[in-house]
Motif scaffolding. Structure first.
Motif, PDB file in Angstrom:
ATOM      1  N   ALA A  16      28.315  79.892  32.115  1.00 19.15           N
ATOM      2  CA  ALA A  16      27.057  80.196  32.796  1.00 19.15           C
ATOM      3  C   ALA A  16      26.680  79.140  33.822  1.00 19.15           C
ATOM      4  CB  ALA A  16      25.936  80.346  31.764  1.00 19.15           C
ATOM      5  N   ARG A  58      22.616  85.840  36.016  1.00 15.88           N
ATOM      6  CA  ARG A  58      21.885  84.994  35.074  1.00 15.88           C
ATOM      7  C   ARG A  58      20.708  85.712  34.430  1.00 15.88           C
ATOM      8  NH1 ARG A  58      21.706  79.464  38.767  1.00 15.88           N
ATOM      9  NH2 ARG A  58      23.699  78.574  38.058  1.00 15.88           N
ATOM     10  N   ARG A  82      21.628  81.706  32.057  1.00 15.54           N
ATOM     11  CA  ARG A  82      21.931  83.140  31.994  1.00 15.54           C
ATOM     12  C   ARG A  82      21.327  83.768  30.754  1.00 15.54           C
ATOM     13  NH1 ARG A  82      24.751  87.023  30.191  1.00 15.54           N
ATOM     14  NH2 ARG A  82      25.493  88.648  31.573  1.00 15.54           N
TER      15      ARG A  82
END
Length: 409
Positions: free
Chosen positions: A139, A336, A406
């Motif tokens: 992420a 995200r 995210r």
């Protein structure tokens, strides 16, 4: 979420390297196809500009019509597997087009059918690609990954467009289309090695999935506001690039050579912009992305007043940089903020909304230019971009959304 074994560079992650390689090769082939398909159609007996428009429209329309279905399918199965299927379908379509052109017998109906198949493959591929990136990288590296992917694809497209004319001249449009088909096969082989996770079987219907995706899309004001903004922005950009820009270049700037320089400057800007966007860190990514839309109006306004070619080219270079800053920040924010299980469906609504008026921009640009004049039509396009962007800034979520980790499942 997966982590990269080499924290210093995403190029140390084998799966990201496979994905970037697959996209680079596929986009290189598409660069060939953009030029080769037009010359292939025009080289056929009895070819007319109207026939070329019909074939190109048959390729473009399915990308809009089937993009929502592509999002639903991508959220119901392995996205990597769907991308492989789309690549194989695209390869078959372009191989068929190449065979028709090389044979010298290419019925218009069959050309249109294969163009529809190629456009449908793109509609299946795009939402799956948008949803796959968060499954390949961690992420905290999404923005870097999106930026690097766009550096690769923009550079590859630029190279493909630059070499396509040479390829068509040396080996012919049919063989150039065959090279594009081969690029899809290579992309499918590389993507198949990604081994991305599959999807749990769903009992819900496709319509239920589509409605769930709409709820995820409509519940985020920042998302639908910017998509609505880009419905107008893309229509104006299409009108400029497809019709009005070439017209004013022919009338006032010296013709095709000047227009080629202007378009090449923008392409170079997109490469630089993707590299910048991979590194820039902003606290309010949607606000910055929307603000990055304003430079798109500048070269159109300069075309409207027949400014010097070098000045228009500089403005196009800057707009190319800004366009990819927008694209990377936008893709990363969606990845995200939207739950992974609905990511491809939300992406498909993004594609559908953003492209909704694109055909209309091409359709009305010529008649409007005939009625009010080319310069006046260009000025109107610049105004549409500026006004749509100002309207998007009225949204509190657009101005205030901050970068967050995210969304978890």
């Amino acid at each position: 979420m997966p982590t990269t074994p080499d924290r210093s560079s995403l190029w140390g992650d084998q799966r990201f390297l496979l994905l970037a390689s697959a996209r680079t090769i596929s986009v290189l082939g598409n660069g060939f196809a953009r030029v080769a398909l037009g010359f292939a159609v025009l080289a056929l007996p009895g070819a007319t500009p109207g026939r070329l428009s019909l074939v190109v429209a048959c390729q473009a329309l399915p990308q809009l019509v089937f993009i929502l279905a592509g999002g639903v399918i991508a959220d119901r199965m392995s996205r990597a597997r769907l991308m492989v299927v789309a690549d194989i379908v695209g390869a078959a379509a372009y191989a068929g087009l190449a065979g028709l052109v090389l044979s010298g017998h290419a019925p218009l109906v069959l050309m249109c059918v294969l163009a529809v198949v190629a456009g449908t493959a793109t509609a299946l591929f795009s939402p799956a690609m948008d949803g796959l990136v968060p499954l390949v990288v961690s992420a905290d590296r999404l923005q870097q990954a999106n930026g690097l992917l766009r550096v690769c694809t923009n550079s590859s497209l630029l190279l493909g467009l630059a070499l396509s004319g040479v390829a068509v001249a040396w080996i012919g449009a049919g063989w150039a289309l065959a090279l594009n088909a081969a690029s899809f096969i290579v992309s499918a082989i590389l993507t198949a090695r990604l081994r991305a996770p599959g999807r749990a079987a769903k009992r819900s219907s496709g319509w239920d999935d589509l409605r769930e995706g709409w709820r995820e899309f409509a519940s985020r004001q920042w998302l639908w506001v910017v998509v609505a903004q880009y419905a107008f922005v893309v229509a104006a950009l299409n009108a400029n690039v497809g019709v009005l820009g070439p017209l004013v270049a022919e009338e006032h700037l010296g013709g095709a050579r000047a227009w080629s320089l202007i378009v090449a400057a923008q392409a170079l800007g997109t490469v630089a912009g993707a590299g910048l966007a991979a590194r820039v860190r902003v606290n309010r990514p949607v606000l910055v992305a929307v603000l990055a839309t304003f430079p798109a109006a500048l070269p159109i306004a300069l075309l409207a007043v027949s400014a010097p070619v070098w000045l228009i080219a500089v403005a196009m270079f800057c707009s190319g940089i800004a366009a990819d800053v927008f694209a990377v920040l936008w893709s990363t924010t969606i990845q995200r903020e939207v739950p992974e299980k609905a990511l491809s469906r939300v992406s498909s609504y993004d594609w559908f909304g953003s492209l909704a008026f694109a055909p209309l921009g091409l359709l009305v640009a010529g008649p409007v230019a005939d009625v009010v004049g080319t310069r006046e039509a260009l000025a109107a396009c610049a105004a549409v971009i500026a006004l749509a962007t100002c309207a998007a800034l009225l949204s509190p979520q657009v101005r205030r959304l901050t970068a967050t980790p995210r969304h978890s499942l």
